[in-house]
Motif scaffolding. Sequence first.
Motif, mmCIF file in Angstrom:
data_model
loop_
_atom_site.group_PDB
_atom_site.id
_atom_site.type_symbol
_atom_site.label_atom_id
_atom_site.label_comp_id
_atom_site.label_asym_id
_atom_site.label_seq_id
_atom_site.Cartn_x
_atom_site.Cartn_y
_atom_site.Cartn_z
ATOM 1 N N LEU A 182 -36.099 7.032 12.530
ATOM 2 C CA LEU A 182 -37.617 8.636 12.670
ATOM 3 C C LEU A 182 -36.383 8.987 13.502
ATOM 4 O O LEU A 182 -36.816 10.289 13.448
ATOM 5 N N HIS A 197 -45.965 11.014 7.714
ATOM 6 C CA HIS A 197 -45.182 10.029 7.451
ATOM 7 C C HIS A 197 -45.640 9.036 7.153
ATOM 8 O O HIS A 197 -46.588 8.129 7.591
ATOM 9 N N LEU A 214 -44.860 8.539 16.696
ATOM 10 C CA LEU A 214 -45.201 9.529 15.970
ATOM 11 C C LEU A 214 -45.844 10.721 16.730
ATOM 12 O O LEU A 214 -46.303 11.617 16.380
ATOM 13 N N VAL A 219 -46.426 13.566 14.557
ATOM 14 C CA VAL A 219 -47.047 13.148 13.146
ATOM 15 C C VAL A 219 -47.728 12.446 12.873
ATOM 16 O O VAL A 219 -48.121 11.471 13.943
ATOM 17 N N ALA A 221 -49.641 9.290 11.433
ATOM 18 C CA ALA A 221 -49.233 8.203 10.431
ATOM 19 C C ALA A 221 -50.299 7.950 8.881
ATOM 20 O O ALA A 221 -50.966 8.271 8.944
#
Length: 236
Positions: A182, A197, A214, A219, A221
């Motif tokens: 990542l 993601h 994340l 980002v 999840a």
Amino acid sequence: MTREAIYGFIAAEKTTYPVRLLCRVLQVSTSAFYDWIGRGRPVISEEDLADAYAANELHDAWAEHRRTYGARRLTAEIHDRGRVWNHKKVARLMTVAGIEGIHRRRHGKKRSRVGAGSVAPDLVGRQFVAEGPDQLWVADISYLRTWEGFLYLAVVLDACTRRVVGWAMADHLRRELVLDALGMALHQRKPAEGLIHHSDHGVQYTSIDFGRTLRTSGVVASMGSIGDAFDNAMAE
């Protein structure tokens, strides 16, 4: 990762990818690899070779069940596949293959796995499409057998371009493996906030450290359901 493991991986993959490319990616000298080949690969006994194939078969069964089965359930599964292996052999092969099951408490209040974070909803719904790059990434872990044992590969794939934007290899399945993959993707792509993601429910992806990374990177999840490979089909 030792040099022997790296050379073993290159030897196993040289029919698929050019040796020079593999050496450049893995940051080893091409001449040093050929010197290793010239010296002769390590001699493997028939017993070790049989263990390697057996561990490979066990690893396949474990991966098919979303990497959740422990020794007891893997023993039952392998019996269903026609292998008469007792619990002790399965436990030993699990060590060889780097397999660890998810343990559940039999009694009392339910608790999360040690170091586990929250499980994310499925935001993809098997629709692996994106209008542009860095809107949807899918991730998974695979493995390769080398002369020194199993080598694990974590990848992050962009759903729009089908390009691998991040990857990492190691001889273990700890959360650092997926964090490194990542990290490479985030460093190379520098995506805007809101990127999704998507992964399975592996303990690496549900760990606190991974979830925190994340969130701090903006980002979102997403995770497929347990036990269904189609929910992460693109990465699989």
